[in-house]
Design an enzyme around this catalytic site. Structure first.
Site, PDB file in Angstrom:
ATOM      1  N   THR A 316      52.153  44.670  42.649  1.00  0.00           N
ATOM      2  CA  THR A 316      51.254  45.782  42.210  1.00  0.00           C
ATOM      3  C   THR A 316      50.181  45.778  43.489  1.00  0.00           C
ATOM      4  O   THR A 316      49.602  47.194  43.767  1.00  0.00           O
ATOM      5  CB  THR A 316      50.666  45.571  40.943  1.00  0.00           C
ATOM      6  OG1 THR A 316      51.473  45.387  39.875  1.00  0.00           O
ATOM      7  CG2 THR A 316      49.609  46.594  40.627  1.00  0.00           C
ATOM      8  N   TRP A 319      51.496  47.269  46.412  1.00  0.00           N
ATOM      9  CA  TRP A 319      51.843  48.758  46.454  1.00  0.00           C
ATOM     10  C   TRP A 319      50.743  49.736  46.755  1.00  0.00           C
ATOM     11  O   TRP A 319      50.934  50.850  47.365  1.00  0.00           O
ATOM     12  CB  TRP A 319      52.294  49.060  45.035  1.00  0.00           C
ATOM     13  CG  TRP A 319      52.781  50.247  44.666  1.00  0.00           C
ATOM     14  CD1 TRP A 319      53.985  50.968  44.558  1.00  0.00           C
ATOM     15  CD2 TRP A 319      51.863  51.430  44.223  1.00  0.00           C
ATOM     16  NE1 TRP A 319      53.746  52.301  44.348  1.00  0.00           N
ATOM     17  CE2 TRP A 319      52.291  52.749  44.022  1.00  0.00           C
ATOM     18  CE3 TRP A 319      50.524  51.409  43.729  1.00  0.00           C
ATOM     19  CZ2 TRP A 319      51.957  53.922  43.745  1.00  0.00           C
ATOM     20  CZ3 TRP A 319      49.790  52.466  43.420  1.00  0.00           C
ATOM     21  CH2 TRP A 319      50.496  53.861  43.497  1.00  0.00           C
ATOM     22  N   HIS A 320      49.466  49.347  46.466  1.00  0.00           N
ATOM     23  CA  HIS A 320      48.363  49.876  46.760  1.00  0.00           C
ATOM     24  C   HIS A 320      48.038  50.137  48.208  1.00  0.00           C
ATOM     25  O   HIS A 320      47.245  50.927  48.773  1.00  0.00           O
ATOM     26  CB  HIS A 320      47.209  49.171  46.010  1.00  0.00           C
ATOM     27  CG  HIS A 320      47.150  49.636  44.545  1.00  0.00           C
ATOM     28  ND1 HIS A 320      47.741  48.779  43.537  1.00  0.00           N
ATOM     29  CD2 HIS A 320      46.438  50.690  43.872  1.00  0.00           C
ATOM     30  CE1 HIS A 320      47.760  49.653  42.424  1.00  0.00           C
ATOM     31  NE2 HIS A 320      46.802  50.554  42.674  1.00  0.00           N
ATOM     32  N   GLY A 321      48.464  48.823  49.090  1.00  0.00           N
ATOM     33  CA  GLY A 321      48.204  49.151  50.446  1.00  0.00           C
ATOM     34  C   GLY A 321      48.799  48.163  51.295  1.00  0.00           C
ATOM     35  O   GLY A 321      48.739  47.015  50.717  1.00  0.00           O
ATOM     36  N   PHE A 460      47.302  55.776  49.015  1.00  0.00           N
ATOM     37  CA  PHE A 460      48.255  54.579  48.410  1.00  0.00           C
ATOM     38  C   PHE A 460      49.756  55.256  48.516  1.00  0.00           C
ATOM     39  O   PHE A 460      50.684  54.858  48.073  1.00  0.00           O
ATOM     40  CB  PHE A 460      47.937  54.233  47.276  1.00  0.00           C
ATOM     41  CG  PHE A 460      46.552  53.714  47.259  1.00  0.00           C
ATOM     42  CD1 PHE A 460      46.200  52.950  48.397  1.00  0.00           C
ATOM     43  CD2 PHE A 460      45.425  53.680  46.273  1.00  0.00           C
ATOM     44  CE1 PHE A 460      44.924  52.336  48.452  1.00  0.00           C
ATOM     45  CE2 PHE A 460      44.214  53.616  46.433  1.00  0.00           C
ATOM     46  CZ  PHE A 460      43.743  52.749  47.487  1.00  0.00           C
TER      47      PHE A 460
END
Length: 460
Positions: A316, A319-321, A460
């Site tokens: 998680t 995934w955001h960056g 993102f």
């Protein structure tokens, strides 16, 4: 092109609505597909090829999965191949330079960076496309044989670039059959206007306060100024992202689609477990259904469950960056969730409601510091300022000035973060019409003088 722009509000959206409702049913998905490609190509005409490649690949893999004589091992390899293709595209554009930079730093090499811009929405439409293959493999949905219908699912412009992440099984039937009533269309307009107001009137304005504080000298920052800043960021990212989700859901309703909710008043949470049931619900649901449960979930004992939670939250975060702070942010919440599941939730239940609420908010705000700063020195400086380790006073005249000048906005933000659905239902239709009309014209007035204002989650 963004929803909060005059171009979208007064040219693109009226055009697509006009063509859509003047077209026969058999043409409606094609109309949406073409306009969705135009919407995406407006800002990134080259990277539309990447989205179409992902679309064609998963459409083809879905057809392969639908063959009746495939052996189980062949079906598994088709899913694995699809996942490899999708994650390879995502990883190359999103994480290649991050990997190269760290290899160069670790080994002293000089591998050149790709310097490729990140295709907008790639994290969102990649996950949606992957959900299709997995849903077909599991038997939750039938393979889509109409390429236009499948392309519409992947490229659907209301939620293409920043979610909510729509699982194919949720939308499969709606792609084949959906109806739009006057009531549903009106609800879509109301929802869109509310999201637009959240973005341009609330998120953009409180973002100015966060920008001012985060760019000031942290060595001389008073404690309350640091807390005021991260509270401003918390409001900004919530009203920015939930505003986009409201607009996406509203647009979906206008065309007859019902997307799942993405937020449920997350700042009313009384634990971090509760927070992640309310924040970015579509992402949490995706990781639960396609990572956590396939890994065994909580069915194989406590240690396996803890391992699965950590894996999900590391994924998680990344995934955001492509940055270490996002990995740290994911690990931070993963560890807290493990502690809560182990014993903390039972302890919290014995505490007063307000104590649970303060506990959750403090941890959430600390988490936003990890999220907001991609440079560790700046992140640590800000955390030190929040707890007074920089040797600064509790407040100064700047703190009082910024609090005073933003007091009404902060009050509005706090009230808007609370459940207000019942209050809105109690208004009569005339008052509601007047209220939404005022919000729309205020938002447009703001946009007339505003510069380009993309949503935070576009990156993102």
């Amino acid at each position: 092109m963004v929803f909060s722009s005059l171009l979208f509000l007064f040219l693109f959206l009226p055009a697509v609505l006009l063509v859509y409702f003047c077209s026969p049913w058999r043409m409606k998905n094609l109309i949406l597909f073409v306009f969705s490609l135009l919407f995406y190509a407006w800002g990134e005409p080259v990277y539309i090829v990447i989205m179409l490649l992902s679309t064609v690949t998963d459409y083809s893999f879905g057809l392969l999965l639908s063959r009746p004589k495939l052996r189980p091992i062949q079906r598994k390899w088709i899913v694995i191949a699809s996942v490899i293709v999708n994650l390879s595209l995502l990883s190359y554009f999103k994480y290649a330079d991050f990997l190269i930079h760290n290899v160069n730093a670790l080994l002293g090499t000089h591998i050149p960076l790709t310097d490729l811009p990140l295709p907008i929405g790639i994290s969102f439409y990649t996950f949606q496309s992957m959900s299709y293959i997995i849903d077909v493999y599991k038997g939750k949905a039938k393979a889509q044989r109409n390429w236009i219908d499948f392309g519409t699912f992947v490229a659907l412009f209301p939620q293409l670039v920043a979610g909510p992440i729509v699982q194919y099984s949720t939308l499969a039937e709606q792609l084949r059959s959906r109806k739009v009533s006057v009531e549903l269309f009106a609800e879509g307009i109301r929802r869109f206007i509310m999201g637009l107001a959240k973005k341009v009137l609330l998120a953009n304005n409180i973002g100015l306060l966060w920008h001012t504080i985060s760019n000031s000298n942290m060595d001389t920052m008073p404690i309350l100024t640091a807390w005021l800043g991260i509270i401003a960021f918390a409001f900004q990212i919530y009203f920015d992202f939930s505003g986009y989700s409201d607009m996406a859901i509203g647009l979906g309703l206008m065309f007859g689609f019902r997307f799942n909710e993405n937020f449920n008043k997350p700042y009313t949470s009384q634990s971090i477990t509760d927070f992640w049931r309310r924040w970015h619900i579509s992402l949490s649901t995706w990781f639960r259904d396609y990572v956590y449960i396939p890994l065994g979930g909580n069915r194989r004992g406590g240690l396996i469950q803890l391992r699965n939670i950590l894996i999900v939250w590391l994924l998680t975060g990344i995934w955001h960056g492509a940055s270490w702070n996002f990995l740290l942010w994911g690990l931070y919440f993963g560890v807290i969730l493990i502690i809560e599941k182990w014993r903390m939730l039972a302890i919290l239940q014995r505490l007063p409601r307000w104590v649970r609420h303060v506990y959750a908010l403090i941890l959430i705000l600390i988490g936003w510091v990890l999220f907001a700063f991609d440079q560790f020195p700046a992140m640590l400086h800000y955390l030190r300022a929040m707890v007074g380790l920089n040797g600064q006073p509790l407040w100064n005249t700047d703190t009082l000035y910024m609090t005073y000048t933003n007091a009404i906005l902060l009050l509005v933000l706090a009230v808007a973060s609370l459940p207000t659905d019942k209050l809105r239902r109690d208004y009569n239709q005339t008052l509601q019409l007047g209220w939404y009309t005022v919000l729309f014209f205020l938002s447009v007035a703001y946009l007339v003088d505003a510069t380009f204002n993309p949503f935070l989650y576009f990156r993102f």
